[in-house]
Design a protein around this motif. Structure first.
Motif, mmCIF file in Angstrom:
data_model
loop_
_atom_site.group_PDB
_atom_site.id
_atom_site.type_symbol
_atom_site.label_atom_id
_atom_site.label_comp_id
_atom_site.label_asym_id
_atom_site.label_seq_id
_atom_site.Cartn_x
_atom_site.Cartn_y
_atom_site.Cartn_z
ATOM 1 N N GLN A 236 -0.031 -4.452 18.394
ATOM 2 C CA GLN A 236 -0.983 -5.310 19.098
ATOM 3 C C GLN A 236 -2.417 -5.145 18.591
ATOM 4 N N GLU A 237 -2.567 -4.703 17.345
ATOM 5 C CA GLU A 237 -3.919 -4.542 16.800
ATOM 6 C C GLU A 237 -4.695 -5.864 16.824
ATOM 7 N N ALA A 238 -4.010 -6.959 16.495
ATOM 8 C CA ALA A 238 -4.682 -8.258 16.443
ATOM 9 C C ALA A 238 -5.192 -8.669 17.823
ATOM 10 N N ASN A 239 -4.379 -8.427 18.853
ATOM 11 C CA ASN A 239 -4.805 -8.782 20.206
ATOM 12 C C ASN A 239 -5.975 -7.907 20.664
ATOM 13 N N GLU A 240 -5.910 -6.621 20.343
ATOM 14 C CA GLU A 240 -7.022 -5.737 20.707
ATOM 15 C C GLU A 240 -8.292 -6.152 19.980
ATOM 16 N N ARG A 241 -8.150 -6.477 18.702
ATOM 17 C CA ARG A 241 -9.302 -6.929 17.929
ATOM 18 C C ARG A 241 -9.883 -8.204 18.531
ATOM 19 N N LYS A 242 -9.015 -9.125 18.901
ATOM 20 C CA LYS A 242 -9.467 -10.376 19.507
ATOM 21 C C LYS A 242 -10.179 -10.125 20.825
ATOM 22 N N ARG A 243 -9.644 -9.213 21.639
ATOM 23 C CA ARG A 243 -10.253 -8.910 22.940
ATOM 24 C C ARG A 243 -11.641 -8.293 22.772
ATOM 25 N N LEU A 244 -11.771 -7.347 21.827
ATOM 26 C CA LEU A 244 -13.061 -6.699 21.603
ATOM 27 C C LEU A 244 -14.042 -7.640 20.914
ATOM 28 N N TYR A 245 -13.532 -8.505 20.040
ATOM 29 C CA TYR A 245 -14.397 -9.511 19.412
ATOM 30 C C TYR A 245 -15.014 -10.410 20.481
ATOM 31 N N ALA A 246 -14.186 -10.829 21.431
ATOM 32 C CA ALA A 246 -14.682 -11.712 22.500
ATOM 33 C C ALA A 246 -15.775 -11.016 23.309
ATOM 34 N N ALA A 247 -15.586 -9.715 23.567
ATOM 35 C CA ALA A 247 -16.590 -8.970 24.323
ATOM 36 C C ALA A 247 -17.900 -8.857 23.548
ATOM 37 N N THR A 248 -17.794 -8.586 22.228
ATOM 38 C CA THR A 248 -19.013 -8.461 21.423
ATOM 39 C C THR A 248 -19.733 -9.813 21.303
ATOM 40 N N GLU A 249 -18.959 -10.893 21.229
ATOM 41 C CA GLU A 249 -19.585 -12.216 21.160
ATOM 42 C C GLU A 249 -20.311 -12.555 22.459
ATOM 43 N N GLU A 250 -19.715 -12.146 23.580
ATOM 44 C CA GLU A 250 -20.384 -12.375 24.869
ATOM 45 C C GLU A 250 -21.698 -11.598 24.940
ATOM 46 N N MET A 251 -21.680 -10.334 24.483
ATOM 47 C CA MET A 251 -22.911 -9.539 24.496
ATOM 48 C C MET A 251 -23.950 -10.140 23.564
#
Length: 597
Positions: A236-251
């Motif tokens: 699930q590396e891709a999903n984790e990466r996507k989740r953290l990417y979304a958080a960084t984009e929000e910040m």
């Protein structure tokens, strides 16, 4: 209609530069951490006033120098003025060095004290607080937010006081020189105040969202790091990466919005200042040309330089007030941790005296984690002193919760728990918990050596005692093999069985009169489990031992066994008694025995 009025009042309050809550938070920080340093703050203020006076004297000398140039033309007077100006700015340079050094020392000391108070208060909070609060939020408050406050108080606030002092002193001098001309320039000040009020609410709203986003991001990082084994195995590396990417984009988006809201302050003040300059040049020029106002060309030039010295720090003050709105949100967040109050505390007159070898009785206990889902209702059981009592049952039946209630990690909502004849709520919490050694299913391992991990529960223990505990827990050989090597974050370099043996060694070293074993052998293979069970039997000899287990092979030697189901005791007795009843326990045992075979 009343609701709309209340909402309108709330919106008006939020639009202010300082809300009632903001003022309360500022006073809390002042009285708690800055007031005791007031004498040093007065020293800083004195040096800041010296900086402001330097600018005022610079204006006066500049005006005199211009008159020397325009009128008398005496070089000696001009040289004297130049020397004085250089000396004045030498004094200001000295103050500019001392003020930040002293102010940062004061602010860092105040924030250090606040951070230590935060840690101290955090240690008093109930387990329930930590179970409902994301770790990232706690880390953010004690780490990022406290550091941000230190920088804000020690640098930005002191600079703002310096700028304000400069504005007041130079403005006073300009009023003295020409009240009419100064009032002409001052018409822009109300516009600046209105503009700051306009942006303050937006900045606070964005900052609050940014803090929440940062807390969620840090919690996400912590979850990802802790669950990396699962992430890797399940791909699930891709999903984790996507989740953290979304958080960084929000910040990133919130950071841009915050900077955009703050960015409007400086150009707005620049435009207002330009308007003031035009008024002064026009009005001052007329006053100088008419000759009826006591102003000449040198006075007008000095006045314009004075306005520059006023509006430049005023620009910085405007920027400060924009940043202040964000830091008021941070201050509110930090203070909110102090407003969390523990529900589990020593009652007045609590004692530390009780018989640790007495029976432990749960008498009609009721408890729930949430009101709509009660776990225990009228739970009654007795744990005999000096004996081994086991509590078994399916996952979710309440086994581990009983241990939490015995050690007052939670308070019962009904009924009573007693040790002997003493209700545990009348005991000092420290004394009560000191009577227990715990080997839990959830094992905390620090990134240190095995030796230090064992010694954690008794820092004053001798080397011989630590080695004896390690030998009894079957972990001594591993400790010899890696004497100075850390075990990795959360014991990542150890197997589950090795972690549990460290936990068992801790319990042996602590040597408390009551032993709690919560799935103490769940991660061990059959051979190692047999060895450790013998060590636990030796450890439990002569003391009260409570065993919570899902694997029934771990409890067959218990003196008494309670079988739990959905928060109720459905069966009790010895292993042989329960097997003879051919009920829930016997069925579970036969199923597990078949799995072992």
């Amino acid at each position: 209609m009343a609701i709309n009025t209340s909402k309108q009042h709330g919106d008006t309050e939020n639009n202010k530069l300082f809300t009632v809550q903001d003022r309360a938070n500022i006073l809390w920080f002042w009285h708690g951490y800055l007031k005791k340093r007031a004498h040093w703050l007065l020293v800083v203020l004195g040096m800041i006033i010296v900086q402001g006076v330097v600018y005022q004297q610079f204006l006066s000398l500049t005006e005199s120098g211009l008159r020397v140039i325009f009128d008398s033309g005496v070089a000696r007077d001009l040289i004297r003025i130049c020397v004085l100006v250089f000396a004045l700015f030498g004094v200001r340079a000295l103050m500019s060095y001392l003020v930040p050094r002293l102010s940062i020392w004061l602010a860092s000391g105040a924030v250090l004290e606040m951070r230590q108070d935060l840690i101290r208060h955090l240690m008093t909070l109930d387990l329930a607080y930590f179970e409902r609060t994301p770790p990232g939020e706690i880390i953010m408050r004690l780490g990022n937010q406290a550091q941000d406050l230190s920088a804000f108080v020690g640098q930005q606030t002191v600079n703002a006081v310096r700028d304000l002092t400069t504005v007041v002193i130079v403005s006073g001098y300009l009023v003295y020189k020409s009240p009419t001309l100064f009032l002409t320039a001052a018409v822009v000040i109300p516009l600046i105040v209105v503009m700051l009020q306009f942006v303050s609410k937006r900045i606070k709203d964005i900052q609050a969202k940014a803090q929440n986003a940062m807390g969620a991001y840090m919690s996400g990082l912590e979850e990802m790091s802790n669950g990396m084994r699962t992430v890797k195995i399940s791909g699930q590396e891709a999903n984790e990466r996507k989740r953290l990417y979304a958080a960084t984009e929000e910040m990133r988006g919130l950071a841009i919005k915050l900077q955009s809201a703050q960015a409007i302050v400086m150009p707005a003040i620049d435009l207002m200042a330009a308007f003031a300059y035009v008024l002064v040049i026009g009005g001052g020029g007329y006053m100088a040309l008419s000759g009826d106002y006591g102003l000449d060309g040198a006075g007008i030039i000095a006045f314009l330089i004075g306005l520059v010295l006023v509006f430049d720090p005023m620009r910085m003050l405007g920027q400060f007030f924009a940043r202040l709105q964000a830091n008021l949100v941070i201050l509110r967040s930090v203070r909110s941790l102090f407003q969390e109050t523990p529900s589990i505390r020593d009652m007045p007159g609590a004692t530390d005296q009780f018989d640790t070898s007495a029976d432990i009785v749960c008498d009609g206990v009721s408890f729930h984690y949430s009101p709509d889902a009660p776990l225990f209702e009228n739970l009654t059981l007795t744990i005999r002193g000096g004996r081994t009592t086991a509590i078994v049952g399916a996952t979710g039946s309440g086994k581990t919760t009983i241990l939490s209630l015995l050690t007052r990690l939670y308070n019962v909502q009904g009924g009573q728990i007693r040790i002997g004849d003493v209700p545990i709520e009348t005991l000092q919490i420290k004394a009560l918990r000191h009577a227990f050694s715990v080997v839990a299913q959830d094992i905390v391992i620090f990134n240190n050596t095995i030796w230090e991990n064992i010694r954690y529960v008794r820092p004053e223990a001798s080397d011989a005692e630590i080695w004896a505990a390690a030998e009894a827990a079957e972990i001594a050989d591993l400790m010899r093999a890696r004497p100075k090597r850390a075990v990795g974050p959360k014991g990542g370099q150890l197997s589950g069985g090795q972690k549990q043996r460290i936990a068992i060694a801790r319990a042996i070293l602590r040597n408390a009169p009551i032993l709690l074993l919560d799935e103490a052998t769940s991660a061990l293979d059959q051979t190692t489990e047999d060895k450790v069970k013998r060590a636990l039997l030796r450890l439990g000899a002569g003391r009260t031992t409570i065993v919570v287990a899902h694997r029934l092979s771990a409890v067959t030697m218990a003196d008494w066994i309670y079988v739990m189901d959905a928060g109720c005791v459905v069966e009790q007795g010895t292993h042989h008694d329960l097997m003879a009843q051919k009920g829930l326990y016997a069925g579970m045992y036969q199923v597990q025995k078949g799995n072992y075979d």
